[in-house]
Design a protein around this motif. Structure first.
Motif, PDB file in Angstrom:
ATOM      1  N   GLU A  74       3.862 -12.753   9.067  1.00 28.83           N
ATOM      2  CA  GLU A  74       4.272 -13.574   7.918  1.00 28.83           C
ATOM      3  C   GLU A  74       4.076 -12.819   6.610  1.00 28.83           C
ATOM      4  N   LYS A  75       2.979 -12.107   6.483  1.00 27.19           N
ATOM      5  CA  LYS A  75       2.674 -11.406   5.237  1.00 27.19           C
ATOM      6  C   LYS A  75       3.609 -10.223   4.994  1.00 27.19           C
ATOM      7  N   ILE A  76       4.011  -9.532   6.058  1.00 29.29           N
ATOM      8  CA  ILE A  76       4.885  -8.375   5.839  1.00 29.29           C
ATOM      9  C   ILE A  76       6.361  -8.719   5.951  1.00 29.29           C
ATOM     10  N   SER A  77       6.686  -9.913   6.436  1.00 32.20           N
ATOM     11  CA  SER A  77       8.100 -10.285   6.558  1.00 32.20           C
ATOM     12  C   SER A  77       8.733 -10.542   5.202  1.00 32.20           C
ATOM     13  N   ILE A  78       7.903 -10.832   4.208  1.00 34.35           N
ATOM     14  CA  ILE A  78       8.458 -11.103   2.877  1.00 34.35           C
ATOM     15  C   ILE A  78       8.691  -9.819   2.091  1.00 34.35           C
ATOM     16  N   ASP A  79       8.485  -8.687   2.720  1.00 32.49           N
ATOM     17  CA  ASP A  79       8.630  -7.424   2.009  1.00 32.49           C
ATOM     18  C   ASP A  79       9.892  -6.689   2.425  1.00 32.49           C
ATOM     19  N   THR A  80       9.999  -5.496   1.924  1.00 27.43           N
ATOM     20  CA  THR A  80      11.223  -4.712   2.093  1.00 27.43           C
ATOM     21  C   THR A  80      11.152  -3.725   3.246  1.00 27.43           C
ATOM     22  N   LEU A  81      10.165  -3.831   4.113  1.00 32.06           N
ATOM     23  CA  LEU A  81      10.061  -2.875   5.213  1.00 32.06           C
ATOM     24  C   LEU A  81      11.306  -2.875   6.082  1.00 32.06           C
ATOM     25  N   SER A  82      11.799  -4.048   6.414  1.00 37.17           N
ATOM     26  CA  SER A  82      12.973  -4.107   7.287  1.00 37.17           C
ATOM     27  C   SER A  82      14.234  -3.612   6.572  1.00 37.17           C
ATOM     28  N   PHE A  98     -15.434  -5.913  10.774  1.00 35.19           N
ATOM     29  CA  PHE A  98     -16.807  -5.456  10.609  1.00 35.19           C
ATOM     30  C   PHE A  98     -17.792  -6.586  10.897  1.00 35.19           C
ATOM     31  N   SER A  99     -19.036  -6.205  11.106  1.00 39.62           N
ATOM     32  CA  SER A  99     -20.065  -7.195  11.439  1.00 39.62           C
ATOM     33  C   SER A  99     -20.334  -8.158  10.285  1.00 39.62           C
ATOM     34  N   ASN A 100     -19.927  -7.790   9.060  1.00 42.01           N
ATOM     35  CA  ASN A 100     -20.109  -8.678   7.905  1.00 42.01           C
ATOM     36  C   ASN A 100     -18.863  -9.527   7.636  1.00 42.01           C
ATOM     37  N   SER A 101     -17.944  -9.599   8.588  1.00 45.48           N
ATOM     38  CA  SER A 101     -16.724 -10.418   8.560  1.00 45.48           C
ATOM     39  C   SER A 101     -15.593  -9.822   7.715  1.00 45.48           C
ATOM     40  N   LYS A 102     -15.772  -8.651   7.174  1.00 42.40           N
ATOM     41  CA  LYS A 102     -14.687  -8.004   6.429  1.00 42.40           C
ATOM     42  C   LYS A 102     -13.708  -7.401   7.415  1.00 42.40           C
ATOM     43  N   MET A 103     -12.421  -7.318   6.982  1.00 42.64           N
ATOM     44  CA  MET A 103     -11.382  -6.763   7.846  1.00 42.64           C
ATOM     45  C   MET A 103     -10.710  -5.592   7.148  1.00 42.64           C
ATOM     46  N   LYS A 104     -10.278  -4.633   7.961  1.00 40.30           N
ATOM     47  CA  LYS A 104      -9.572  -3.457   7.450  1.00 40.30           C
ATOM     48  C   LYS A 104      -8.349  -3.240   8.332  1.00 40.30           C
ATOM     49  N   PHE A 105      -7.219  -2.915   7.697  1.00 40.74           N
ATOM     50  CA  PHE A 105      -5.966  -2.704   8.419  1.00 40.74           C
ATOM     51  C   PHE A 105      -5.460  -1.289   8.154  1.00 40.74           C
ATOM     52  N   HIS A 126      -1.032  -2.311   2.857  1.00 38.20           N
ATOM     53  CA  HIS A 126      -2.308  -2.577   2.183  1.00 38.20           C
ATOM     54  C   HIS A 126      -2.154  -3.626   1.076  1.00 38.20           C
ATOM     55  N   ALA A 127      -1.005  -3.627   0.422  1.00 39.12           N
ATOM     56  CA  ALA A 127      -0.776  -4.618  -0.629  1.00 39.12           C
ATOM     57  C   ALA A 127      -0.578  -6.014  -0.048  1.00 39.12           C
ATOM     58  N   ARG A 128       0.036  -6.112   1.129  1.00 41.53           N
ATOM     59  CA  ARG A 128       0.342  -7.411   1.726  1.00 41.53           C
ATOM     60  C   ARG A 128      -0.774  -7.975   2.596  1.00 41.53           C
ATOM     61  N   LEU A 129      -1.529  -7.109   3.218  1.00 39.42           N
ATOM     62  CA  LEU A 129      -2.540  -7.586   4.179  1.00 39.42           C
ATOM     63  C   LEU A 129      -3.870  -7.861   3.482  1.00 39.42           C
ATOM     64  N   ILE A 130      -3.829  -8.886   2.632  1.00 33.79           N
ATOM     65  CA  ILE A 130      -5.019  -9.330   1.906  1.00 33.79           C
ATOM     66  C   ILE A 130      -5.121 -10.854   2.015  1.00 33.79           C
ATOM     67  N   ASP A 131      -6.229 -11.374   1.591  1.00 32.44           N
ATOM     68  CA  ASP A 131      -6.462 -12.824   1.552  1.00 32.44           C
ATOM     69  C   ASP A 131      -6.286 -13.500   2.918  1.00 32.44           C
ATOM     70  N   PHE A 132      -6.971 -12.979   3.899  1.00 30.40           N
ATOM     71  CA  PHE A 132      -6.965 -13.605   5.224  1.00 30.40           C
ATOM     72  C   PHE A 132      -8.049 -14.669   5.286  1.00 30.40           C
ATOM     73  N   PRO A 133      -7.873 -15.653   6.155  1.00 33.20           N
ATOM     74  CA  PRO A 133      -8.938 -16.653   6.329  1.00 33.20           C
ATOM     75  C   PRO A 133     -10.207 -15.968   6.838  1.00 33.20           C
ATOM     76  N   LYS A 134     -11.328 -16.628   6.643  1.00 34.60           N
ATOM     77  CA  LYS A 134     -12.606 -16.062   7.086  1.00 34.60           C
ATOM     78  C   LYS A 134     -12.598 -15.864   8.599  1.00 34.60           C
ATOM     79  N   VAL A 135     -13.080 -14.720   8.986  1.00 38.27           N
ATOM     80  CA  VAL A 135     -13.145 -14.391  10.402  1.00 38.27           C
ATOM     81  C   VAL A 135     -14.618 -14.236  10.793  1.00 38.27           C
ATOM     82  N   SER A 136     -14.947 -14.735  11.965  1.00 39.17           N
ATOM     83  CA  SER A 136     -16.289 -14.530  12.507  1.00 39.17           C
ATOM     84  C   SER A 136     -16.259 -13.222  13.287  1.00 39.17           C
ATOM     85  N   PRO A 137     -17.251 -12.348  13.093  1.00 30.52           N
ATOM     86  CA  PRO A 137     -17.231 -11.062  13.804  1.00 30.52           C
ATOM     87  C   PRO A 137     -17.494 -11.241  15.297  1.00 30.52           C
TER      88      PRO A 137
END
Length: 158
Positions: A74-82, A98-105, A126-137
């Protein structure tokens, strides 16, 4: 009475062998336990709040991967990649939780990535893959741990 002494001696003789046995050291026990642990698997996969409602470990795992893949799509479909890369229909994304619930893509590019502007694709993701819901590690033996996996993300849905 003679049998009593005989059994008493027999008992004492046999019980002495219980004192001869060596107690394993803490280091030996620790090494044995460390070898028994499968370090390539976690007890619980990372999870989103909605996935915690699932009954089994497998259902929670499947829910997490489906939910994460859908969010990324959903986050990358609104962009110009395609539009920029019409031949690019799927991209693999290395996800680190990560163990502190942070995510990296991190996008994983195909071997023929010279056909793509990898820096541009990387910056778009990197610009689109931000603001994800909280994740439990992920959890291993009751401790939050870092996990990594690669998700194939479909860019074009036809």
């Amino acid at each position: 009475m003679k049998y009593f002494y005989f059994f008493l001696l027999l008992f004492l003789f046999n019980s002495c062998q219980y004192f001869d046995k060596q107690v394993p050291s803490e280091k030996e026990l620790l090494q044995k336990e460390l070898k028994a642990i499968n370090w390539n698997e976690v007890d619980e996969y990372p999870s989103f709040v909605d996935c915690n409602k699932m009954e089994s470990k497998e259902e929670r795992q499947q829910c997490f991967f489906q939910y994460l893949t859908t969010l990324i799509q959903e986050k990358i479909s609104i962009d110009t990649l395609s539009i920029l890369y019409p031949e690019l229909d799927t991209i693999e994304v290395k996800v680190t939780v990560f163990s502190n619930s942070k995510m990296k893509f991190e996008p994983q590019f195909p071997k023929d990535s010279v056909a793509y502007d990898t820096i541009k694709i990387d910056s778009i993701l990197h610009a689109r893959l931000i603001d994800f819901p909280k994740v439990s590690p992920a959890i291993k033996r009751g401790i939050p741990v870092k996990t990594q996996f690669i998700l194939p993300v479909i860019i074009k849905v036809e």
